[in-house]
Scaffold this motif. Structure first.
Motif, mmCIF file in Angstrom:
data_model
loop_
_atom_site.group_PDB
_atom_site.id
_atom_site.type_symbol
_atom_site.label_atom_id
_atom_site.label_comp_id
_atom_site.label_asym_id
_atom_site.label_seq_id
_atom_site.Cartn_x
_atom_site.Cartn_y
_atom_site.Cartn_z
ATOM 1 N N GLY A 88 40.315 32.577 43.836
ATOM 2 C CA GLY A 88 40.939 31.844 45.195
ATOM 3 C C GLY A 88 39.763 31.091 46.585
ATOM 4 O O GLY A 88 38.563 31.275 45.332
ATOM 5 N N THR A 89 39.755 30.462 46.624
ATOM 6 C CA THR A 89 39.299 29.360 47.415
ATOM 7 C C THR A 89 38.390 30.308 48.414
ATOM 8 O O THR A 89 37.111 30.406 48.494
ATOM 9 C CB THR A 89 39.746 28.915 48.503
ATOM 10 O OG1 THR A 89 40.910 28.311 47.545
ATOM 11 C CG2 THR A 89 38.605 27.364 48.851
ATOM 12 N N ARG A 90 38.906 31.302 48.960
ATOM 13 C CA ARG A 90 37.606 32.372 49.854
ATOM 14 C C ARG A 90 37.271 33.146 49.558
ATOM 15 O O ARG A 90 35.788 33.423 49.382
ATOM 16 C CB ARG A 90 38.752 32.875 50.732
ATOM 17 C CG ARG A 90 39.385 32.811 52.123
ATOM 18 C CD ARG A 90 40.426 33.062 52.693
ATOM 19 N NE ARG A 90 41.311 33.152 54.025
ATOM 20 C CZ ARG A 90 42.530 32.174 53.469
ATOM 21 N NH1 ARG A 90 43.350 33.047 53.365
ATOM 22 N NH2 ARG A 90 42.825 31.974 55.391
ATOM 23 N N PHE A 91 37.764 33.461 48.197
ATOM 24 C CA PHE A 91 36.870 34.023 46.916
ATOM 25 C C PHE A 91 35.679 34.011 46.903
ATOM 26 O O PHE A 91 34.570 34.123 46.226
ATOM 27 C CB PHE A 91 37.613 35.301 45.808
ATOM 28 C CG PHE A 91 37.179 36.186 45.364
ATOM 29 C CD1 PHE A 91 36.597 37.378 45.599
ATOM 30 C CD2 PHE A 91 36.804 35.432 43.752
ATOM 31 C CE1 PHE A 91 35.790 37.807 44.579
ATOM 32 C CE2 PHE A 91 36.012 36.741 43.281
ATOM 33 C CZ PHE A 91 35.323 38.203 43.479
ATOM 34 N N LEU A 92 35.894 32.636 45.601
ATOM 35 C CA LEU A 92 34.319 31.541 46.114
ATOM 36 C C LEU A 92 33.775 31.389 46.278
ATOM 37 O O LEU A 92 32.706 31.782 46.319
ATOM 38 C CB LEU A 92 35.458 29.945 45.233
ATOM 39 C CG LEU A 92 34.026 29.128 44.674
ATOM 40 C CD1 LEU A 92 34.046 29.510 43.697
ATOM 41 C CD2 LEU A 92 35.601 27.919 44.665
ATOM 42 N N ALA A 93 33.846 30.751 47.287
ATOM 43 C CA ALA A 93 33.744 30.819 49.105
ATOM 44 C C ALA A 93 32.060 31.984 49.370
ATOM 45 O O ALA A 93 30.842 31.964 49.370
ATOM 46 C CB ALA A 93 33.734 30.951 49.988
ATOM 47 N N LYS A 94 33.308 33.533 48.985
ATOM 48 C CA LYS A 94 31.832 34.790 49.442
ATOM 49 C C LYS A 94 31.739 35.032 48.035
ATOM 50 O O LYS A 94 30.058 35.086 48.238
ATOM 51 C CB LYS A 94 33.315 35.813 49.039
ATOM 52 C CG LYS A 94 33.527 36.337 50.474
ATOM 53 C CD LYS A 94 34.913 37.161 50.806
ATOM 54 C CE LYS A 94 35.808 36.933 52.814
ATOM 55 N NZ LYS A 94 36.790 38.377 51.920
ATOM 56 N N THR A 95 31.728 34.110 46.933
ATOM 57 C CA THR A 95 31.384 34.834 45.919
ATOM 58 C C THR A 95 29.583 33.457 45.540
ATOM 59 O O THR A 95 28.357 33.795 45.568
ATOM 60 C CB THR A 95 31.309 34.875 44.556
ATOM 61 O OG1 THR A 95 33.199 35.310 44.280
ATOM 62 C CG2 THR A 95 30.547 34.818 42.999
ATOM 63 N N LEU A 96 29.774 32.625 45.742
ATOM 64 C CA LEU A 96 29.156 31.641 46.314
ATOM 65 C C LEU A 96 27.795 31.881 46.712
ATOM 66 O O LEU A 96 26.877 31.300 47.290
ATOM 67 C CB LEU A 96 29.453 30.317 46.398
ATOM 68 C CG LEU A 96 30.334 29.815 45.109
ATOM 69 C CD1 LEU A 96 31.055 28.369 45.772
ATOM 70 C CD2 LEU A 96 29.503 29.255 44.399
ATOM 71 N N ASN A 97 28.314 31.959 48.061
ATOM 72 C CA ASN A 97 27.754 32.425 49.447
ATOM 73 C C ASN A 97 26.618 33.745 49.317
ATOM 74 O O ASN A 97 25.387 33.812 49.305
ATOM 75 C CB ASN A 97 28.461 32.882 50.462
ATOM 76 C CG ASN A 97 27.370 33.488 51.639
ATOM 77 O OD1 ASN A 97 26.000 33.627 51.561
ATOM 78 N ND2 ASN A 97 28.027 33.702 52.572
ATOM 79 N N ARG A 98 27.500 35.078 48.041
ATOM 80 C CA ARG A 98 26.786 35.886 47.854
ATOM 81 C C ARG A 98 25.312 35.830 46.887
ATOM 82 O O ARG A 98 24.156 35.854 46.561
ATOM 83 C CB ARG A 98 27.200 37.152 47.452
ATOM 84 C CG ARG A 98 26.890 38.221 46.500
ATOM 85 C CD ARG A 98 28.285 39.263 46.582
ATOM 86 N NE ARG A 98 28.556 38.509 45.119
ATOM 87 C CZ ARG A 98 28.695 37.842 44.340
ATOM 88 N NH1 ARG A 98 27.548 38.740 43.484
ATOM 89 N NH2 ARG A 98 29.583 37.464 43.532
#
Length: 167
Positions: A88-98
């Motif tokens: 999902g988009t939220r998990f993608l955003a968190k992963t990219l941020n990390r």
């Protein structure tokens, strides 16, 4: 698979790759992307994240981003319940941020050292130019006076170093 470039198939691929599979909701009936999302089709070190994009209809009908994110989460819970929390988009955003934060953390010490070395190097060059000029008018007058004196000495033949090639 559409959207997956040839670079993922090269021998060096996958060491620092995060793959994103888009449009999970547009797959043919009776098929799913489970093997792709699990990394069985193309293994990549940082994983594969599936997302559902907003459709043109959603955009035209002014569907909000938050509604789209809720619909995406609902779709993932329904079609991929065991993987819904890792897609999902939220998990993608968190992963990219990390990943970005880890990259910055890893690169920062070398960058700091490089900046310090360059600062010291250019500080040394700056020091070689002498002290800053306080009174620019007085300095300009001194330079002009010195030039005029040397010029007169050259004309009179009393200069210490007369360069005959310029005469």
């Amino acid at each position: 698979m559409p959207g997956m470039g040839e670079e993922l198939l090269s021998p060096s691929a996958g060491r620092r790759t995060l793959a994103v599979v888009t449009k999970l909701d547009l797959m043919d009936a009776g098929t799913d992307a489970m093997d792709m999302l699990m990394g069985r089709v193309i293994p990549v070190k940082l994983g594969i994240i599936g997302v559902v994009n907003r459709s043109q209809h959603d955009i035209n009908s002014n569907k909000s981003i938050s509604d789209s994110l809720q619909d995406e989460q609902g779709f993932l819970q329904k079609r991929y319940p065991s993987l819904a929390n890792r897609n999902g988009t939220r998990f993608l955003a968190k992963t990219l941020n990390r990943l970005l934060m880890h990259h910055i953390r890893d690169c920062l010490p070398e960058l700091k050292t490089r900046v310090n070395v360059l600062t010291a190097q250019y500080q040394s060059v700056l020091q070689s130019y002498g002290q800053p000029i306080e009174d620019k008018n007085a300095t300009l007058l001194q330079i002009i006076t010195k030039f005029a004196t040397e010029y007169c000495n050259t004309i009179e033949g009393t200069a210490r170093n007369i360069e005959t090639s310029e005469l």
